[in-house]
Design an enzyme around this catalytic site. Structure first.
Site, PDB file in Angstrom:
ATOM      1  N   GLU A 170       0.524  -1.097   0.104  1.00 22.70           N
ATOM      2  CA  GLU A 170       0.400   0.191  -0.088  1.00 22.70           C
ATOM      3  C   GLU A 170       1.121   1.392   0.392  1.00 22.70           C
ATOM      4  OE1 GLU A 170      -2.950  -0.491   2.627  1.00 22.70           O
ATOM      5  OE2 GLU A 170      -4.375  -1.508   1.885  1.00 22.70           O
ATOM      6  N   GLU A 291      -5.159  -8.356  -0.487  1.00 25.36           N
ATOM      7  CA  GLU A 291      -5.888  -7.542   0.886  1.00 25.36           C
ATOM      8  C   GLU A 291      -7.372  -7.796   0.256  1.00 25.36           C
ATOM      9  OE1 GLU A 291      -4.339  -4.919   3.767  1.00 25.36           O
ATOM     10  OE2 GLU A 291      -2.333  -5.589   3.415  1.00 25.36           O
TER      11      GLU A 291
HETATM   12  O1  AHR Z   1      -4.932  -6.117   7.047  1.00 24.65           O
HETATM   13  C1  AHR Z   1      -4.932  -4.966   7.959  1.00 24.65           C
HETATM   14  C2  AHR Z   1      -4.300  -3.689   7.128  1.00 24.65           C
HETATM   15  O2  AHR Z   1      -5.074  -2.976   5.895  1.00 24.65           O
HETATM   16  C3  AHR Z   1      -2.916  -4.030   6.621  1.00 24.65           C
HETATM   17  O3  AHR Z   1      -1.527  -3.897   7.769  1.00 24.65           O
HETATM   18  C4  AHR Z   1      -3.130  -3.251   5.562  1.00 24.65           C
HETATM   19  O4  AHR Z   1      -1.542  -3.731   4.280  1.00 24.65           O
HETATM   20  C5  AHR Z   1      -4.259  -3.013   5.364  1.00 24.65           C
HETATM   21  O5  AHR Z   1      -4.722  -1.298   5.092  1.00 24.65           O
END
Ligand code: AHR
Length: 502
Positions: A170, A291
């Site tokens: 990210e 994610e």
């Molecule tokens: O999964 C939780 C968080 O969400 C991770 O650390 C990040 O990559 C995202 O913002």
């Protein structure tokens, strides 16, 4: 009005890769410390990992687990997690204490026990291209160099042989430690990829795409990053979490999150295809949704605390962080996201449910106590088990309803076809039973199994009531027909399996 769902084995979207059903463990909250690792727990093995958790993950058949972050990654030095002396550090991402008791070797050994491959990430925040290339060398180079010999000295003679590597996490988000602009990240990722590949030409690389469509850098970020890295990487990543939109508790809107998720995936694909055309490239960029999940930052209608405050128990190890307790509505919205991954199987070739244990997770443990499976565990398990083979494009003909994402279907579906067996996933997003004609068009099919997740919309599981929301086998009409009529209960997720009959 009856819905008609067309399932035609000639409408092939693409192959569903098993890696789409990967997951994620970050050094965050109680995912590692007080989750998978708890040396004082009565069920800890000789290495300090909880055997009940290891066994639950193993039984789930998670194909790949991303590690060690997440936001944690961007301040992490992998050297802190190897050898005998483990420094205690402040983790600036989540306001926790990182003791480094668990590092590279411990995690990879644990993952091996669960049967999952490791998807390793390299730090692009405070980390350098050299740190990243050296980590590949430490993990994958056989022997005879300082780093490979160090690995051997640290107890791992054979290389870890890690195939999939994420170049940062990210990097578009201002919350990220040492966040970068698209130009800065694109250049840094390209040089990092070059070095990593020179160490090991067999690895595959994932470059950071947009971490959310809510940032105003989206989708330019994806285009610019790929302009720099297109020939050097295999996957473009994207992340997405859903909650009740617009601070309401509107269930229709929430259960229609899949509509927005689908649009997000298609836009990222379009940005990648633009760069493909611009560069006259023959390569088709694969997408890694590394994610995805439901994440409530405020109490959802089940009223439970979500532990979203990073100032809680600051600078302690294993503090509670984003421990959402999921209800049936969450499982249905989650199932919608899973169906969307299937419905984009032509381009989405990797994915990670974020996360696996305690932190926005399907598996929930208590320190010193037991564990239970959250509601979202079940659609995830069904996807791992049955969403494989070819994804078929299903067509739902029926009344639509309004949502904040525009008009949307009342029943949302996806279908996998594997070796003569269809697995149809269907979500009834309404408060009424939905009658559906399932029309197989080409050949008749025999219904062989029907599994349903239904009940009170805000029911959830706990350690004391672990079976409040679990899938039930429903009696099914085992006849062979071209059209099967079924009734989907209000607010439910159903898996129906059929065998093809000639
Ligand atoms: O999964 C939780 C968080 O969400 C991770 O650390 C990040 O990559 C995202 O913002």
């Amino acid at each position: 009005m009856k819905n008609k769902i067309i399932i035609n084995k000639e409408f092939v979207l693409g192959t569903i890769e098993k890696d789409v059903w990967g997951s994620f463990i970050e050094h965050m909250g109680r995912a590692v410390y007080g989750g998978i690792y708890e040396p004082t727990h009565p069920l800890a093995d000789e290495t300090g990992f909880r055997k009940d958790v290891t066994e639950t993950v193993r039984a789930l058949s998670v194909p790949k687990i991303r590690y060690p972050g997440g936001n944690f990654l961007s301040g992490y030095d992998w050297r802190d997690g190897i050898g005998k002396d483990r420094p205690v550090r402040l983790d600036l991402a989540w306001g926790q204490l990182e003791t480094n008791e668990v590092g590279l070797h411990e995690f990879c050994n644990w993952a091996e026990k669960t049967g999952a491959e490791v998807m390793m990430s390299v730090n692009m925040g405070t980390g350098t291209p050299k740190d990243a290339a050296q980590l590949v060398e430490y993990c994958n180079h056989e022997k005879g160099t300082a780093l490979s010999e160090l690995r051997r000295k640290n107890g791992r003679e054979k290389p870890f042989g890690i195939k999939t590597w994420c170049i940062g996490n990210e990097m578009d988000g201002d919350w990220q430690i040492c966040a970068l602009t698209a130009e800065e990240y694109g250049r840094k990722a390209a040089e990092t990829a070059k070095m990593m590949r020179r160490v090991d030409s067999n690895i595959e690389l994932v470059v950071c795409g947009s971490s959310t469509p809510d940032l105003n850098t989206y989708p330019e970020w994806d285009r610019i990053v790929l302009q720099h890295t297109y020939d050097l990487v295999d996957y473009l990543s994207m992340h997405r979490y859903y909650t009740y939109p617009n601070d309401t508790q509107n269930v229709t809107d929430f259960l229609s999150s899949h509509t927005d998720f689908d649009a997000f995936i298609k836009t990222v694909v379009a940005a990648a295809d633009y760069v493909k055309a611009y560069r006259r490239s023959k390569k088709r960029m694969k997408i890694s949704v590394d994610e995805w999940n439901i994440w409530h930052t405020k109490p959802s209608p089940n009223g439970l605390d979500v532990h979203n405050d990073c100032n809680e128990e600051r600078w302690t190890k294993g503090a509670r962080r984003v421990e959402n307790i999921y209800d049936l509505a969450d499982a249905l919205a989650f199932a919608g996201m899973a169906c969307t991954l299937i419905n984009n199987a032509d381009r989405v070739k990797m994915g990670c449910l974020a996360q696996l244990v305690n932190v926005i997770a399907p598996i929930f443990t208590e320190v010193g106590g037991g564990l239970f499976r959250q509601t979202i565990y079940y659609p995830y398990q069904m996807a791992i088990q049955f969403a494989k083979g070819q994804a078929l494009r299903t067509v739902v003909c029926g009344e639509k309803m309004e949502s904040c994402y525009g008009d949307t279907e009342k029943v949302y579906t996806a279908c996998a076809y594997d070796n003569g067996t269809y697995s149809l996933f269907a979500i009834n997003k309404t408060s009424e039973t939905q009658a559906c004609d399932l029309d197989f068009q080409v050949l008749p099919a025999r219904m062989i199994e029907r599994i349903e997740l239904s009940g009170g919309l805000h029911d959830y599981n706990t350690l004391q009531t672990p079976d409040k929301v679990i899938p039930k086998n429903v009696a099914c009409d085992r006849g062979t027909k071209r059209i099967h009529t079924v009734e989907l209960p209000a607010y439910s997720f159903t898996l129906i399996r059929f065998s093809e009959e000639k």
